[in-house]
Write a protein that holds these residues in place. Structure first.
Motif, short mmCIF file in Angstrom:
data_model
loop_
_atom_site.label_atom_id
_atom_site.label_comp_id
_atom_site.label_asym_id
_atom_site.label_seq_id
_atom_site.Cartn_x
_atom_site.Cartn_y
_atom_site.Cartn_z
N TYR A 208 0.85 -1.19 0.00
CA TYR A 208 0.00 0.00 0.00
C TYR A 208 0.89 1.25 0.00
O TYR A 208 1.95 1.26 0.60
CB TYR A 208 -0.91 -0.02 1.22
CG TYR A 208 -1.78 -1.26 1.25
CD1 TYR A 208 -2.92 -1.34 0.45
CD2 TYR A 208 -1.44 -2.36 2.02
CE1 TYR A 208 -3.70 -2.48 0.44
CE2 TYR A 208 -2.22 -3.51 2.03
CZ TYR A 208 -3.35 -3.56 1.24
OH TYR A 208 -4.11 -4.70 1.23
N SER A 210 -0.43 4.71 0.38
CA SER A 210 -1.38 5.80 0.59
C SER A 210 -0.87 6.90 1.51
O SER A 210 -1.53 7.93 1.64
CB SER A 210 -2.69 5.25 1.16
OG SER A 210 -3.26 4.32 0.26
N GLN A 299 -1.28 4.06 -10.12
CA GLN A 299 -2.63 3.54 -9.83
C GLN A 299 -2.68 2.90 -8.45
O GLN A 299 -3.66 3.05 -7.71
CB GLN A 299 -3.04 2.52 -10.89
CG GLN A 299 -3.22 3.10 -12.27
CD GLN A 299 -3.44 2.02 -13.33
OE1 GLN A 299 -3.35 0.82 -13.04
NE2 GLN A 299 -3.69 2.45 -14.56
N THR A 300 -1.62 2.18 -8.10
CA THR A 300 -1.57 1.52 -6.80
C THR A 300 -1.67 2.55 -5.67
O THR A 300 -2.38 2.34 -4.67
CB THR A 300 -0.26 0.72 -6.66
OG1 THR A 300 -0.17 -0.21 -7.75
CG2 THR A 300 -0.23 -0.06 -5.35
N ARG A 302 -2.90 5.73 -6.01
CA ARG A 302 -4.14 6.48 -6.13
C ARG A 302 -5.35 5.71 -5.60
O ARG A 302 -6.22 6.26 -4.91
CB ARG A 302 -4.38 6.84 -7.60
CG ARG A 302 -5.65 7.61 -7.89
CD ARG A 302 -5.94 7.60 -9.37
NE ARG A 302 -6.20 6.24 -9.85
CZ ARG A 302 -6.11 5.88 -11.13
NH1 ARG A 302 -5.73 6.75 -12.03
NH2 ARG A 302 -6.38 4.63 -11.49
N ASP A 303 -5.40 4.41 -5.92
CA ASP A 303 -6.60 3.63 -5.63
C ASP A 303 -6.60 3.00 -4.24
O ASP A 303 -7.64 2.53 -3.77
CB ASP A 303 -6.79 2.54 -6.69
CG ASP A 303 -6.98 3.12 -8.09
OD1 ASP A 303 -7.40 4.29 -8.18
OD2 ASP A 303 -6.69 2.42 -9.07
N ASN A 310 -4.90 -1.21 -14.47
CA ASN A 310 -6.20 -0.71 -14.91
C ASN A 310 -6.04 -0.09 -16.29
O ASN A 310 -5.31 0.89 -16.47
CB ASN A 310 -6.73 0.32 -13.92
CG ASN A 310 -8.17 0.69 -14.17
OD1 ASN A 310 -8.66 0.62 -15.30
ND2 ASN A 310 -8.87 1.06 -13.11
N LYS A 325 -13.54 -4.13 -13.53
CA LYS A 325 -12.46 -3.58 -12.71
C LYS A 325 -11.32 -4.59 -12.64
O LYS A 325 -11.57 -5.81 -12.66
CB LYS A 325 -12.96 -3.27 -11.30
CG LYS A 325 -13.92 -2.09 -11.23
CD LYS A 325 -14.28 -1.77 -9.78
CE LYS A 325 -15.17 -0.55 -9.70
NZ LYS A 325 -15.52 -0.21 -8.28
#
Length: 407
Positions: A208, A210, A299-300, A302-303, A310, A325
């Motif tokens: 992760y 984030s 993307q990893t 952001r999501d 994606n 998805k």
């Protein structure tokens, strides 16, 4: 995911900005492709210290030819007929196998493990200088760069594991750093590799992304995601190319970004690097990767999930995956009896403590007898592979873990 309403930069891209800035400041020159002479790791960094060394080519199922460096024994090996357990080392994004060899033998992990009786194999990811070949594609062709870290998990690691297992007749230990941990976790979650694996040590793990905390990262993430189509038309993401240089200047022009303290600002405050290590790093890194790989890492972040690439719209995803998805890598599906060692740092701005804690939560049902976690309060991202005291702080613990799970 967002930080104060702004997208967060993935670890690999932030590390790229640091690498590129240092390269520019030191006026290093580096060819994009096919330099006059590419000296392998054996000749540049291993044999000079008295170790035996072999350069090997390993072909993936999708046709990439990966350069692998093997150090079959230590300097004081008494004979070639001793059975030594293999260990595979996998580097992070935008660097190559040289990143493990920045310090002298007593301080770098490959030679420490070789001297302790292991058969050491150092991987080089597709697209880096020792792995720029394919059975029918050339790096000048866009199709050569049509991959992300999905393919590293699905093709590169399985090919390496199969080759080492077939050559040695043994299960192997694994060490990954940064992106080398992400692709391993993704593979393990799909039950790949585990039948050939004794244990895995994950240093400064990335899953992760984030909570990365750097103003430069936030600005670069927004710019990169928004400008990737215009600024990086080529499929190869070459950190030393003209487009990337332009992009760096754009990022550093933002008033909130301090490009004169990048190492601390991006990786966190590394406690234990010395000048000679950094100078050697500047001579060898960064390395190319696929632009698609960089986008996937974005993307990893952001999501907020660990998922496959994606393609940007439901119809394309449906064609590739059969779902609108991208499928998620369920890290909780990693076999609970697979021995895992995780080491992370309190000062790491890339592998942030909160993100690692989310990974640890996914692994909360892991067999406690097979799971070791080390927290190093003073360490940041680069300390785990280039810290002058990493041998005492981290590598001794890795060795003990391997010995505890050698059967």
């Amino acid at each position: 995911m967002a930080l104060h309403g702004m997208p967060i930069l993935f670890a690999g891209f932030a590390f790229f900005v640091f690498n590129l800035f240092l390269m520019l400041m030191s006026h290093q020159a580096y060819g994009i492709w096919d330099p006059p002479a590419v000296i392998g790791l054996c000749d540049s960094s291993v044999r000079v210290y008295g170790y035996k060394c072999h350069e090997i080519n390993v072909k993936t199922q999708d046709g990439y030819i990966l350069g692998v460096t093997r150090i079959p024994n230590g300097r004081s090996a008494s004979g070639d007929n001793v059975t030594r357990t293999p260990v595979l080392l996998q580097h992070g994004v935008l660097v190559d196998g040289m990143s493990w060899l920045m310090n002298k033998p007593e301080q770098n992990l490959p030679m420490i493990l070789a001297d302790k009786g292991f058969d050491v194999w150092i991987a080089n990811t597709r697209g880096t200088r020792y792995s720029r070949r394919h059975t029918y594609l050339q790096p000048s062709q866009s199709e050569f760069w049509n991959w992300s870290w999905d393919e590293l998990a699905a093709y590169d690691l399985p090919a390496l594991f199969d080759y080492v297992h077939n050559q040695t007749g043994q299960k192997l230990h694994y060490v990954g750093h940064s992106l080398g941990t992400l692709i391993a976790l993704a593979s393990f979650s799909e039950r790949l590799l585990v039948d050939k694996l004794k244990s895995a040590a994950l240093l400064s793990p990335i899953a992760y992304l984030s909570h990365m905390k750097t103003a430069l990262g936030v600005v670069a993430a927004k710019a990169f995601v928004g400008e990737v189509g215009k600024m990086f038309g080529l499929k190869e993401f070459n950190p030393k190319g003209e487009e990337a240089t332009r992009f760096l200047r754009y990022v550093c022009a933002h008033p909130e970004v301090d490009c004169y303290d990048l190492l601390t600002a991006i990786t966190g405050k590394n406690c234990c690097l010395n000048t000679s290590t950094v100078n050697l790093f500047l001579k060898n890194e960064p390395q190319s990767t696929a632009t698609k790989n960089m986008v996937h890492l974005a993307q990893t972040a952001r999501d907020g999930v660990v998922a496959k690439y994606n393609y940007g719209n439901p119809s394309d995803n449906l064609i590739h995956y059969g779902t609108v998805k991208p499928p998620i890598y369920k890290l909780s599906d990693i076999p609970p009896k697979l021995p895992l060692f995780i080491s992370y740092g309190g000062q790491d701005a890339l592998s942030d403590v909160r993100d690692v804690e989310q990974l640890l939560d996914d692994l909360k049902l892991h067999d406690v007898l097979k799971f070791t976690v080390q927290f190093v309060k003073d360490y940041a991202h680069a300390d785990f592979i280039m810290g002058v005291n990493a041998a005492d702080v981290v590598y001794n613990q890795v060795y003990k873990f391997f010995m505890n799970h050698r059967f």
